[in-house]
Write an enzyme that holds these catalytic residues in place. Structure first.
Site, PDB file in Angstrom:
ATOM      1  N   ARG A  60      41.734  14.897  20.594  1.00  0.00           N
ATOM      2  CA  ARG A  60      43.098  15.339  20.879  1.00  0.00           C
ATOM      3  C   ARG A  60      44.146  14.620  20.041  1.00  0.00           C
ATOM      4  O   ARG A  60      45.265  15.097  19.882  1.00  0.00           O
ATOM      5  CB  ARG A  60      43.373  15.244  22.383  1.00  0.00           C
ATOM      6  CG  ARG A  60      42.631  16.345  23.137  1.00  0.00           C
ATOM      7  CD  ARG A  60      42.721  16.148  24.624  1.00  0.00           C
ATOM      8  NE  ARG A  60      41.544  15.550  25.195  1.00  0.00           N
ATOM      9  CZ  ARG A  60      41.518  14.932  26.363  1.00  0.00           C
ATOM     10  NH1 ARG A  60      42.617  14.806  27.069  1.00  0.00           N
ATOM     11  NH2 ARG A  60      40.383  14.429  26.834  1.00  0.00           N
ATOM     12  N   GLU A  97      37.668   6.116  30.731  1.00  0.00           N
ATOM     13  CA  GLU A  97      37.850   6.294  32.187  1.00  0.00           C
ATOM     14  C   GLU A  97      36.560   6.870  32.766  1.00  0.00           C
ATOM     15  O   GLU A  97      36.235   6.635  33.918  1.00  0.00           O
ATOM     16  CB  GLU A  97      39.033   7.236  32.448  1.00  0.00           C
ATOM     17  CG  GLU A  97      39.458   7.307  33.890  1.00  0.00           C
ATOM     18  CD  GLU A  97      40.586   8.304  34.152  1.00  0.00           C
ATOM     19  OE1 GLU A  97      41.026   8.979  33.206  1.00  0.00           O
ATOM     20  OE2 GLU A  97      40.996   8.420  35.314  1.00  0.00           O
TER      21      GLU A  97
END
Ligand SMILES: O=P(O)(O)OC[C@H]1O[C@H](OP(=O)(O)OP(=O)(O)O)[C@H](O)[C@@H]1O
Ligand SMILES: Nc1ncnc2[nH]cnc12
Length: 172
Positions: A60, A97
């Site tokens: 991204r 994460e």
């Protein structure tokens, strides 16, 4: 513009317990996309982030890095997941994460003393951005700052970063 209203929240993706902040709904909105790039550029200029290269992380960071580099008159350097770059690479490992991964940059893309600005869509734990900073600083680059569209404040990612300016547009 209310950029937050253009981010779509998807619970339990890609794993249970993760609230995924989906930027694809922002990207497909012409005014939202223009406002995002223009505001990111303006904020970087306001804090004096002049760089030779904008460095963006797969995947991204590849969306927001090149238009930001264009507006800052900088080059763009991709940092990729393992095994994707064809020439000799420097590698760093990091924690996500939701997992572990590695990042790589071409050895000949970047040189000691280059001023670099790290850009990604989102900072969560700071693992990705922190690892990229480590990779670039090990090469001897001058890290001038970070720019993110989204910061997930509760995850404290900012604390993982070296003490340079951090620009963000949306905070949760
Ligand atoms: O601050 P962190 O906890 O490191 O998380 C942030 C990173 O996680 C996402 O990328 P991901 O690794 O999921 O890859 P993708 O862009 O290819 O989906 C996001 O685009 C950031 O790069
Ligand atoms: N909650 C989240 N939403 C979107 N991208 C992410 N990358 C890491 N955590 C994320």
């Amino acid at each position: 513009m209310d950029l937050k209203s253009l981010i779509r929240d998807i619970p339990d993706f890609p794993k249970p317990g993760i609230l995924f902040r989906d930027i694809t709904t922002l990207l497909r909105n012409p005014e939202g996309l223009r406002y995002t790039i223009d505001t990111l550029t303006q904020k970087c200029k306001e804090v004096g982030l002049a760089a030779d290269y904008v460095v963006g992380m797969e995947s991204r960071g590849f969306i927001f890095g090149p238009p930001l580099a264009y507006h800052l008159n900088a080059g763009f350097i991709p940092v990729r997941k393992p095994g994707k770059l064809p020439a000799a690479v420097h590698t760093v490992e990091y924690e996500l994460e939701y997992g572990f991964d590695q990042l790589e940059v071409h050895q000949d893309a970047i040189h000691p003393g280059s001023r670099v600005l790290i850009v990604d869509d989102l900072i969560a734990t700071g693992g990705t951005a922190g690892a990229t900073a480590k990779l670039l600083q090990q090469i001897g680059c001058e890290l001038v700052g970070f720019a993110f569209i989204i910061e997930l404040r509760d995850l404290g990612g900012r604390q993982q970063l070296p003490d340079v300016p951090v620009v963000t547009l949306i905070e949760y």
